[in-house]
Design an enzyme around this catalytic site. Structure first.
Site, PDB file in Angstrom:
ATOM      1  N   SER A   1      53.478  40.414  35.384  1.00 46.94           N
ATOM      2  CA  SER A   1      52.775  41.373  36.207  1.00 46.94           C
ATOM      3  C   SER A   1      52.445  42.685  35.510  1.00 46.94           C
ATOM      4  O   SER A   1      51.740  43.520  36.074  1.00 46.94           O
ATOM      5  CB  SER A   1      53.621  41.669  37.460  1.00 46.94           C
TER       6      SER A   1
ATOM      7  N   LYS B   1      53.314  51.877  35.378  1.00 50.87           N
ATOM      8  CA  LYS B   1      52.943  50.638  36.055  1.00 50.87           C
ATOM      9  C   LYS B   1      52.779  50.915  37.546  1.00 50.87           C
ATOM     10  O   LYS B   1      53.569  51.657  38.133  1.00 50.87           O
ATOM     11  CB  LYS B   1      54.003  49.564  35.810  1.00 50.87           C
TER      12      LYS B   1
ATOM     13  N   SER C   1      57.564  39.257  33.378  1.00 53.07           N
ATOM     14  CA  SER C   1      56.413  40.138  33.600  1.00 53.07           C
ATOM     15  C   SER C   1      56.125  41.130  32.491  1.00 53.07           C
ATOM     16  O   SER C   1      55.077  41.770  32.499  1.00 53.07           O
ATOM     17  CB  SER C   1      56.589  40.903  34.916  1.00 53.07           C
TER      18      SER C   1
END
Length: 471
Positions: free
Chosen positions: A152, A77, A176
């Protein structure tokens, strides 16, 4: 026609172990798919093919096959640093940043024998519940590319759902992992605070943000979670309760047990915002609960006790968390309007208000654990609405933007505040073919129970056999 990405991560690992494929062949397959398909999806910010193939060769020659994730590809990520690879944090402020050192989680996954193919898409500093930034194209759910993938960990979810990765790590500070997993038809698991050493949440403001897996199957999620937990000593005196019956993968593979469940459609945001559960979300909840009842689990209803200060206190923590973004003077103009608003509000907060918010959320945590203690898991909708169109969130008005995010995701943030584990499962599809899910919230350290229930539902509903057209 059969292709390698049609295999689950577990199956790919078995093929690698037998020598039916090599890590280089598997990495090349996924790199080719990323090159062909990702321009329409927005899963990756940075792809590192040369590094990935060098790493695959290294795994083949130097890493023991017994490593937990030997030869399996994944993506970091873009909120985590990997030495020598651009790390943007989803922001123009960091667009050219190349770290010299790696964060702990990439190192943990490397030690498990996995192969990073690049950096997955994330919104600016991971703050919003949608993945639309000014350094990369928006992350779009492959089920309908006019719709956003949530955030996210939106890029990670898109990559797994579209067959660009077998699984992916994410981070979850208010939903997220679970939000994008639900928007893309995946399994997403937020662990108990303190379970994953490299992403425990203990060091984050309010203890909110933890690391966890996104995958197509429950077993794949458990496999990745086991590797993320690893075998290193825990770096704090405080940690989550541990399941003492071996790897969590065992619970996911067996899928055994009958449990007491409570269904809940209330949230701590109800007094502050107009929260409406869309018919599609209710249909998913009803379908999931009916299937759970048919499996023999006990079902009751539960309403969350009113929490009049929750909205104010959570907003305070969200704004305070943004206050430390390293932007001063003219550099603030590089931030997106929502982030500028959060930074400004966060820097206006007094130490007294922050202390009050932290104290209030700690009391809320204890209250939730008490309310949930009599059942093995609490079931809620994963999301209150269907996946939102790209561009739906207000780009200028921070207050309105925050309200929209709450209305989309009222059932996620309070789980971070309480530190409990939660899993989202894709149990239903709308008439338009969009995946919709349910969320199960467990007891502290209750990942094994969540995985067991998830495995039972997966065997019955076979959601891992449903795929978007890009598949």
């Amino acid at each position: 026609m059969f292709e390698l990405h049609h295999l689950t991560a577990q199956e790919q690992w078995a093929w690698l172990q037998r020598g039916d494929i090599t890590p280089t062949e598997l990495a090349t397959h996924y790199l080719d798919r990323i090159d062909r398909l990702d321009s329409e999806l927005g899963a990756f910010v940075t792809v590192t093919p040369e590094r990935a193939l060098e790493r695959a060769a290294e795994v083949e020659q130097r890493v023991p096959r017994s490593a937990a994730l030997w030869g399996l590809p994944f993506g970091d990520k873009d909120l985590t640093m990997r030495a020598g690879v651009r790390t943007t944090y989803g922001s123009r402020l960091m667009a050219d940043f190349v770290p010299e050192t790696s964060d702990e989680l990439p190192e943990t996954l490397d030690a498990a024998g996995a192969i990073s193919l690049g950096k997955t898409n994330t919104p600016e500093f991971g703050l919003p519940a949608y993945t639309e930034s000014r350094v990369a194209p928006p992350a779009r759910t492959p089920w309908d590319t006019t719709l956003g993938a949530g955030g996210s960990s939106g890029g990670a979810a898109v990559a797994v759902a579209a067959g660009l990765l077998p699984f992916a790590p994410g981070s979850d500070g208010g939903g997220s992992i679970r939000i994008p997993a639900a928007a893309t038809g995946l399994v997403g698991l937020k662990p108990t605070r303190g379970l994953v050493p490299a992403g425990s949440g203990i060091g984050s403001l309010g203890g909110l943000a933890v690391s966890g897996p996104l995958a197509r199957t429950v077993s794949d999620a458990a496999m990745l979670l086991d590797a993320m937990i690893g075998t290193t000593d825990f770096p704090y005196t405080l940690r989550a309760p541990r399941w003492n019956e071996g790897p969590l993968l065992g619970a996911a593979m067996r899928g055994e047990g009958r449990f007491s469940l409570a269904v809940m459609t209330t949230s701590p945001w109800d007094n502050a915002y107009d929260i409406t559960i869309a018919p599609e979300a209710m249909a998913a909840l009803n379908h999931g609960v009916a299937e759970l009842a048919a499996l023999g689990h006990g079902i009751e209803e539960l309403s969350l006790e009113p929490s009049p200060d929750y909205a104010r206190d959570f907003r305070t923590i969200w704004q305070a968390g943004a206050s430390g973004i390293p932007a001063e003077g003219d550099a603030l103009s590089l931030l997106e309007p929502l982030t500028q608003w959060l930074v400004a509000r966060g820097r206006e907060l007094s130490a007294r208000r922050l202390a009050e918010a932290l104290s209030g959320l700690t009391a809320f945590e204890r209250s939730v654990i008490r309310q949930f203690a009599h059942v093995d898991a609490v079931v809620t909708p994963s999301l209150a609405l269907t996946p939102r169109p790209v561009g739906w969130y207000d780009a200028e008005d921070g207050e309105r933007n925050f309200e929209q995010q709450v209305q989309y995701t009222p059932f996620t943030s309070f789980v971070n505040v309480s530190g409990l584990p939660a899993i989202t499962l894709p149990v239903h599809q709308t008439d338009d073919g969009l995946p919709m899910g349910i969320q199960l919230i467990g007891r502290p350290g209750g990942e094994a129970t969540l995985l067991a229930i998830g495995a039972q539902l997966e065997r019955k509903l076979q959601w891992h056999r449903r795929h978007p057209s890009v598949w």
